[in-house]
Write a protein that holds these residues in place. Structure first.
Motif, mmCIF file in Angstrom:
data_model
loop_
_atom_site.group_PDB
_atom_site.id
_atom_site.type_symbol
_atom_site.label_atom_id
_atom_site.label_comp_id
_atom_site.label_asym_id
_atom_site.label_seq_id
_atom_site.Cartn_x
_atom_site.Cartn_y
_atom_site.Cartn_z
ATOM 1 N N VAL A 148 0.831 -1.200 0.000
ATOM 2 C CA VAL A 148 0.000 0.000 0.000
ATOM 3 C C VAL A 148 0.870 1.256 0.000
ATOM 4 N N LEU A 149 1.959 1.226 0.753
ATOM 5 C CA LEU A 149 2.853 2.374 0.793
ATOM 6 C C LEU A 149 3.492 2.630 -0.562
ATOM 7 N N VAL A 150 3.982 1.583 -1.205
ATOM 8 C CA VAL A 150 4.607 1.759 -2.519
ATOM 9 C C VAL A 150 3.583 2.297 -3.520
ATOM 10 N N LEU A 151 2.370 1.779 -3.468
ATOM 11 C CA LEU A 151 1.311 2.279 -4.348
ATOM 12 C C LEU A 151 1.044 3.760 -4.081
ATOM 13 N N SER A 152 1.029 4.159 -2.811
ATOM 14 C CA SER A 152 0.812 5.565 -2.465
ATOM 15 C C SER A 152 1.930 6.438 -3.003
ATOM 16 N N TYR A 153 3.153 5.958 -2.920
ATOM 17 C CA TYR A 153 4.284 6.737 -3.423
ATOM 18 C C TYR A 153 4.179 6.948 -4.929
ATOM 19 N N VAL A 154 3.767 5.914 -5.649
ATOM 20 C CA VAL A 154 3.638 6.025 -7.103
ATOM 21 C C VAL A 154 2.539 7.027 -7.466
ATOM 22 N N ILE A 155 1.390 6.943 -6.798
ATOM 23 C CA ILE A 155 0.282 7.852 -7.098
ATOM 24 C C ILE A 155 0.645 9.279 -6.708
ATOM 25 N N PHE A 156 1.280 9.453 -5.562
ATOM 26 C CA PHE A 156 1.660 10.787 -5.102
ATOM 27 C C PHE A 156 2.669 11.427 -6.056
ATOM 28 N N GLY A 157 3.642 10.664 -6.501
ATOM 29 C CA GLY A 157 4.663 11.213 -7.382
ATOM 30 C C GLY A 157 4.162 11.496 -8.776
ATOM 31 N N GLY A 158 3.249 10.684 -9.274
ATOM 32 C CA GLY A 158 2.726 10.859 -10.623
ATOM 33 C C GLY A 158 2.850 9.587 -11.432
ATOM 34 N N MET A 159 1.732 8.877 -11.585
ATOM 35 C CA MET A 159 1.774 7.615 -12.313
ATOM 36 C C MET A 159 2.229 7.833 -13.755
ATOM 37 N N GLY A 160 3.124 6.967 -14.194
ATOM 38 C CA GLY A 160 3.635 7.066 -15.547
ATOM 39 C C GLY A 160 4.874 7.911 -15.687
ATOM 40 N N SER A 161 5.281 8.601 -14.636
ATOM 41 C CA SER A 161 6.449 9.479 -14.684
ATOM 42 C C SER A 161 7.544 8.904 -13.800
ATOM 43 N N ILE A 162 8.658 8.491 -14.384
ATOM 44 C CA ILE A 162 9.762 7.944 -13.595
ATOM 45 C C ILE A 162 10.343 8.983 -12.640
ATOM 46 N N PRO A 163 10.630 10.217 -13.091
ATOM 47 C CA PRO A 163 11.086 11.223 -12.108
ATOM 48 C C PRO A 163 10.051 11.470 -11.025
ATOM 49 N N GLY A 164 8.768 11.413 -11.388
ATOM 50 C CA GLY A 164 7.715 11.652 -10.406
ATOM 51 C C GLY A 164 7.650 10.594 -9.327
ATOM 52 N N VAL A 165 7.680 9.323 -9.713
ATOM 53 C CA VAL A 165 7.571 8.262 -8.707
ATOM 54 C C VAL A 165 8.815 8.221 -7.831
ATOM 55 N N MET A 166 9.973 8.555 -8.393
ATOM 56 C CA MET A 166 11.189 8.609 -7.580
ATOM 57 C C MET A 166 11.114 9.752 -6.572
ATOM 58 N N ALA A 167 10.658 10.923 -7.026
ATOM 59 C CA ALA A 167 10.526 12.060 -6.115
ATOM 60 C C ALA A 167 9.445 11.808 -5.076
ATOM 61 N N GLY A 168 8.336 11.192 -5.480
ATOM 62 C CA GLY A 168 7.272 10.898 -4.528
ATOM 63 C C GLY A 168 7.712 9.930 -3.447
ATOM 64 N N ALA A 169 8.433 8.878 -3.851
ATOM 65 C CA ALA A 169 8.924 7.916 -2.864
ATOM 66 C C ALA A 169 9.911 8.570 -1.905
ATOM 67 N N GLN A 220 -3.012 14.519 -10.569
ATOM 68 C CA GLN A 220 -2.032 13.987 -11.521
ATOM 69 C C GLN A 220 -0.712 13.655 -10.882
ATOM 70 N N GLY A 221 -0.472 14.101 -9.630
ATOM 71 C CA GLY A 221 0.743 13.765 -8.915
ATOM 72 C C GLY A 221 1.720 14.931 -8.859
ATOM 73 N N LEU A 222 2.803 14.701 -8.152
ATOM 74 C CA LEU A 222 3.794 15.742 -7.906
ATOM 75 C C LEU A 222 4.501 16.158 -9.194
ATOM 76 N N LEU A 223 5.039 15.207 -9.926
ATOM 77 C CA LEU A 223 5.718 15.470 -11.202
ATOM 78 C C LEU A 223 5.099 14.559 -12.257
ATOM 79 N N PRO A 224 3.935 14.918 -12.772
ATOM 80 C CA PRO A 224 3.231 14.007 -13.689
ATOM 81 C C PRO A 224 3.893 13.956 -15.051
ATOM 82 N N SER A 225 3.598 12.899 -15.773
ATOM 83 C CA SER A 225 4.035 12.811 -17.158
ATOM 84 C C SER A 225 3.200 13.767 -18.001
ATOM 85 N N ARG A 226 3.743 14.183 -19.126
ATOM 86 C CA ARG A 226 3.023 15.123 -19.985
ATOM 87 C C ARG A 226 1.714 14.532 -20.476
ATOM 88 N N ARG A 227 1.728 13.254 -20.791
ATOM 89 C CA ARG A 227 0.516 12.611 -21.282
ATOM 90 C C ARG A 227 -0.569 12.621 -20.221
#
Length: 468
Positions: free
Chosen positions: A372-393, A429-436
């Protein structure tokens, strides 16, 4: 004929106010006030879950103390203040920002254009960032070095893998930590730390390919029976997969050691012995940080290449509309299996590093809360965005640790939940979302396309009055 026409026009005039009343939205249904309601409810919930605890024999003592104390008013002031700033100051701030951007368009435009045009400048910027990350552990205390290795680094690797499944392929996975457990137990088994001994022991660097292959196979075994499932049904199946792995690790004591885990044996540390060069990772967390950073750089490079390849575009098509993707020739079975397998592979790397660093693992280290925590980090950072999920985590792991001296450990996840609620209200869309993803949400808010921009419920595009 004319009387009928006049009569029809009269009926239209009478019906016009009724239609207008039907289209009118009540004030409490307007988005602004609905957001206020959500913020007030969140404030009340947080005030109660972080306030006085209940006592046996008086079930309402805690509620009375929480509602009559000052804490609830402080929480209401904080959340209502956030709402007021966001609702009433956001537009003036946006206009001011736009004005400033117009005034500095020339210099900034030249700089950004130079970065886009000159690949050497982009590589120089990435190189500077990499140098900063290399020297980062040398700039912080030993405690934060441990946090960087044991939590931030591990969760970043897990978030990158889960982003493939959720962010790119659009498949909800609630049991992702099971692959992390498989990677950790692979390291413990092949280094001889489990009760079941391997045919031969391996160095941890040689265990990593075996752990990755094992996780790939486990991802295919999970994906194969669930190819026809979507949404909540798929989430339940992945949750069941986690429970299967967790209960096997807990109850199969002859192989895994159960809750005793690897005790009294210890998982071997990483080591290198080339004759002329010999080194063993010990208790110092800094070498482990650099090892994690090296693996993370390689994984991010490969995944970025994968995102813009035919495989990545096929995942995007499946996420947006699986039926339409299949109709246009995308092999959905193959690419969904690839998503599960490739996403699970990073968990194998993270599991081996974690087991080697800790030296001890047992079944209780891989509970469902971690998924659940990992899922929260991905959603918070921005699904689909590698920089976003890293920053969110990194941010959501750092925040509870930063508050450890002022927040009760039992309440840390409550604060984390409050941050997630506010984030989903004002920036879904998250912290650093993908453009799409950013474009999808903007079009969904404007009513240009159907769906919610979150990868579920995507349908055919429609505009204005053409909606059914």
């Amino acid at each position: 004929m004319s009387a009928t026409t006049v009569s029809g026009k009269g009926n239209n005039r009478k019906g016009a106010p009724s239609a207008a009343r039907l289209r009118r939205v009540a004030w409490y249904d307007q988005p602004r006030w609905r957001r206020l309601t959500a913020m007030v409810v969140t404030a009340v919930v947080v005030a109660n879950v972080t306030g006085e605890q209940g006592v046996r024999g008086d079930l309402f003592a805690a509620l009375e103390a929480n509602f009559t104390g000052t804490a609830i008013w402080l929480w209401l002031a904080v959340f209502v203040g956030i709402w007021a700033v966001r609702e009433f100051l956001h537009a003036p701030a946006a206009r001011l920002t736009a004005t400033v951007k117009e005034q500095v368009t020339g210099p900034t435009g030249k700089v950004s254009g130079a970065f886009r045009a000159d690949r050497r400048l982009r590589w120089a910027g990435l190189g500077a960032l990499l140098v900063f990350l290399v020297v980062l552990p040398l700039m912080v205390q030993t405690y934060w070095q441990q946090v960087l290795v044991d939590q931030i680094g591990i969760y970043i690797l897990l978030a990158i893998g889960l982003n493939v499944v959720i962010g790119w392929a659009g498949m909800l996975d609630l049991g992702f930590i099971a692959f992390f457990a498989i990677g950790a137990y692979s390291a413990a088994y092949w280094t001889g730390a489990l009760p079941a001994k391997p045919p031969f022991e391996l160095n941890n660097f040689l265990v990593i390919p075996l752990a990755v292959v094992t996780c790939l196979i486990a991802g295919v075994l999970l994906g194969a029976p669930t190819l026809r499932l979507r949404g909540d049904y798929l989430a339940i199946v992945t949750l069941g997969f986690h429970e299967i792995v967790y209960l096997m690790a807990r109850n199969w004591t002859e192989f895994t050691g159960g809750t005793r885990g690897t005790s009294p044996d210890r998982v071997d540390n990483f080591s290198i012995d080339l004759g002329f060069l010999s080194y063993e990772w010990g208790l110092d967390p800094v070498p482990y940080y650099w090892l994690q950073l090296g693996f993370a750089v390689v994984i991010v490079f490969l995944f970025l290449r994968l995102e813009h390849s035919r495989v990545g575009r096929s995942w995007t098509a499946i996420r947006e509309d699986e039926v339409a993707a299949a109709a246009t020739g995308v092999d959905t079975v193959r690419f969904k299996l690839l998503a599960f397998a490739i996403g699970a592979s990073t968990s194998g790397v993270a599991g081996v590093i974690y087991a080697s660093k800790q030296g001890f693992i047992n079944s209780e280290m891989f509970i469902v809360l971690l998924s659940v925590l990992v899922l929260s980090y991905v959603i918070f950072g921005g699904m689909g965005s590698i920089p976003g999920v890293m920053a969110g985590a990194a941010l959501l792991v750092w925040l509870p640790e930063q508050l450890r001296d002022v927040v009760d450990p039992a309440d840390r996840y409550m604060y984390l939940g409050a941050v997630l609620v506010v984030m989903m209200i004002y920036r879904p869309q998250g912290l650093l979302p993908s453009r799409r993803r950013q474009r999808e949400l903007r079009l969904a808010e404007q009513g240009t396309v159907e769906g919610n921009g979150l990868g579920s419920g995507a349908g055919t595009g429609s505009t204005g009055g053409e909606k059914a």
